[in-house]
Design a protein around this motif. Structure first.
Motif: not given
Ligand code: SF4
Length: 625
Positions: A49-50, A52, A558
């Protein structure tokens, strides 16, 4: 023996330069088929998750399907999967040409890249042998130069590869991955992800063959498809003669195609029929010097064109297709066909998505009309509606990320954030992705798909629009799906689930949308003959539904909410158009979306997946992560 598959996936860590293989098990194949189905399962497992989207932790995969390499009709597509830098959520993009078969002939069903190389690299696969080659000298080259240079270096004039152009290197968010100098995996900003990894190109040449379970049945079914395509048959006839340019005039006339940045126009001011003819069918192919077909495709909807005029000289470049003709054409009120051919070529050379690029220019034109920007901002470029030369100049500056082009190079949402002054009102996107050239006011099913599919703003991810045009799939007769009219807003949830799930099967096996829809492809029979399975329509709809859900689960992790993807109110007909065939229509997107969410086993308010649905799809064990 896993028939129809090579049974292996390759992982390339661009930071360390190391490779490793993983087995593609029968369970994975049968549960997720291939393409973005297996791609979603892999990315869900490998990513956190998260991440970039432009960071080294993002993963970008190139997946084939079980039909790839079998040479059955239109089995040429590969899918790119990644976290989209354009939307911040699940991203995928589908592309034809010859690369899919080349990749699979190297002994892999898919290749996934992680990390980031410290310098530009070209990844080359030769049978089972992967290698990373220095690409510093390729950085800055356009896609055609890149293809030609790599083919010379490898010593194979027929080498198949995908690459990015300078726009992808600059990480512009509406960039594509290009193959054959003009077939594009254009959507979701996938080119920027390759650019962020310093991965300039990926080439493949191999000699390994795909084994199929029942070769005689595969041949027989394929012959049946070819014979069917030879019959007087629409839409195949149109695709064979004109490619998708054959649909431009009729779609503009019905206004399935949006005009003037989706705000329509009065016939008295702009004679729609007459102007649309200038960018449609005969007026496109009069520039054609030869046809272009992807691998294993008797339809050959593509074309190679040349321009010899005094404004732009182009030799043997790809013909623009429907989406491109509308996005740089009708959407900008531009009927200068040569300017559109030039725009298509700029997008191919620099590696840009023609839908997003044209839609972003239409956004800029409306800003210009409303004096939110002036010639002082645009560097002197005249952005009056219909000014084809202005469209070309602006696109060139976007491709180079220079001047005012740099403001627009990441698409309409980012451009509106940069310009401010209320310009967001003119940015026609869903979740950051520009909306393709089919109007939900004409066929509301497009609206449902644009906001419900895990990759937003996509016209190729299935839904009720085919039924709304009257194209009911006879293979679903036993499902007793409701009969609906185009502008009914009830009873469409299950219809959306079934048709979207089916589309995910078409894409995941590696088929082209045009081939599969021209002849109602016998996918279960063909899949059984290739793999030796004993699957059927019902199992495949469940599998397509699972593929949908796997992509959705990626988004949910997300922090996705149902409100994340919204249609701009203009596109729903709020306020309604006062002119044209769609005059007075406002679609009830709220009901369509809620019904689709319920049919997909989701809470329409929170977006949460019901436990029972996870169990029904066999995903309850996977979602714990
Ligand atoms: S129909 Fe067109 S896009 Fe599809 S495989 Fe054939 S040539 Fe390629």
């Amino acid at each position: 023996m896993l028939y129809g598959y090579m049974g292996k996936l390759l992982f390339v860590d661009l930071t360390t330069g190391k490779f490793h293989e993983e087995e593609l098990t029968e369970n994975l194949a049968r549960s997720f088929i291939g393409g973005y189905g297996i791609g979603a399962r892999i990315l869900y497992e490998k990513m956190n998750k998260g991440t970039d989207p432009l960071g080294p932790e993002n993963v970008i995969g190139f997946m084939t399907g079980p039909f790839t390499g079998t040479k059955v009709v239109t089995s040429c597509r590969f899918t790119v999967v990644t976290k989209s830098p354009l939307t911040g959520y699940w991203g995928d993009s589908n592309c034809g040409g010859y690369f899919a078969e080349a990749l699979k002939s190297c002994g892999y069903d898919g290749v996934f890249f992680t990390g980031r190389s410290s310098k530009p690299v070209h990844f080359h696969l030769e049978d089972n042998k992967p290698m990373l080659r220095d690409a510093s000298h390729l950085w800055g080259m356009n896609t055609q130069e890149t293809e030609e240079t790599i083919r010379k270096e490898i010593g194979n004039p027929r080498l198949r590869l995908v690459c990015i152009g300078p726009a992808g290197e600059k990480k512009s968010l509406i960039t594509a991955i290009i193959t054959e100098a003009g077939r594009a995996a254009g959507r979701s900003g996938v080119g920027a992800v390759m650019g962020s990894k310093n991965l300039k190109a990926f080439s493949a040449q191999g000699n390994l063959k795909v084994s199929v379970a029942r070769p005689d049945d595969v041949k027989r079914l394929n012959r049946q498809m070819i014979d069917e395509l030879k019959q007087p048959n629409e839409p195949a006839r149109t695709y064979m003669k004109y490619g998708t340019s054959g649909n431009v005039a009729s779609c503009v006339e019905s206004q399935d195609a949006p005009l003037q940045n989706w705000k329509g126009i009065n016939e008295q001011v702009f004679p729609v029929k007459e102007r649309a003819a200038k960018i449609s069918d005969e007026n496109v192919i009069r520039y054609q010097t030869k046809k272009f077909a992807c691998g294993s495709c008797p339809i050959a909807c593509g074309g190679i064109v040349s321009l010899t005029g005094d404004r732009w000289i182009l030799k043997d470049v790809h013909k623009p297709e429907y989406e491109t003709l509308i996005s740089f054409g009708a959407l900008c009120l531009n009927d200068d066909i040569e300017s559109i051919i030039k725009c298509n070529d700029i997008c191919n050379l620099y590696g840009m998505d023609t839908i997003s690029a044209g839609a972003t220019i239409a956004f800029a034109m409306e800003c210009y009309e409303n004096q939110l920007i002036t010639k002082d901002d645009t560097g002197g470029i005249d952005l009056t509606w219909g000014h084809g030369e202005g469209v070309v100049k602006l696109l060139q500056s976007m491709a180079e990320r220079k001047g005012f082009g740099a403001i627009l190079a990441d698409g309409a949402r980012r451009a509106a954030e940069r310009i401010g002054k209320g310009s967001e009102e003119f940015a026609m996107h869903v979740g950051g992705q520009e909306i393709p050239m089919h109007d939900p006011r004409f066929a509301p099913g497009y609206g449902t798909t644009y906001v419900v599919d895990p990759a937003p703003g996509r016209h190729t991810h299935g839904g009720t629009m085919g039924v709304e045009w009257g194209r009911v799939n006879p293979r679903f007769a036993h499902l007793n799906l409701p009969e609906v009219k185009p502008h009914d807003y009830k009873n469409k949830g299950d219809l959306h689930r079934v048709y979207a799930s089916w589309q995910h099967i078409i894409s995941s096996v590696g088929l082209c949308w045009f081939g599969s829809h021209s002849v109602f492809y016998p996918i279960p029979d063909m899949l059984n003959a290739i793999t030796g399975w004993n699957t059927n329509i019902n199992e495949l709809i469940l599998t397509g539904n699972r593929i949908w859900m796997m992509r959705y689960a990626f988004n949910l992790r997300e922090g996705f909410k149902p409100s994340t993807y919204q249609l701009p109110s203009r596109v729903t007909g709020d306020p309604p158009l006062t002119v044209g065939p769609l005059k007075g229509i406002t679609i009830d997107i709220k009901s369509l979306k809620q019904e689709a969410y319920k049919a997909l086993g989701l809470d329409p308010d929170t977006g949460a997946i019901h436990e029972a649905e996870l169990k029904r799809l066999g995903l309850d064990q996977i979602m714990g992560k």
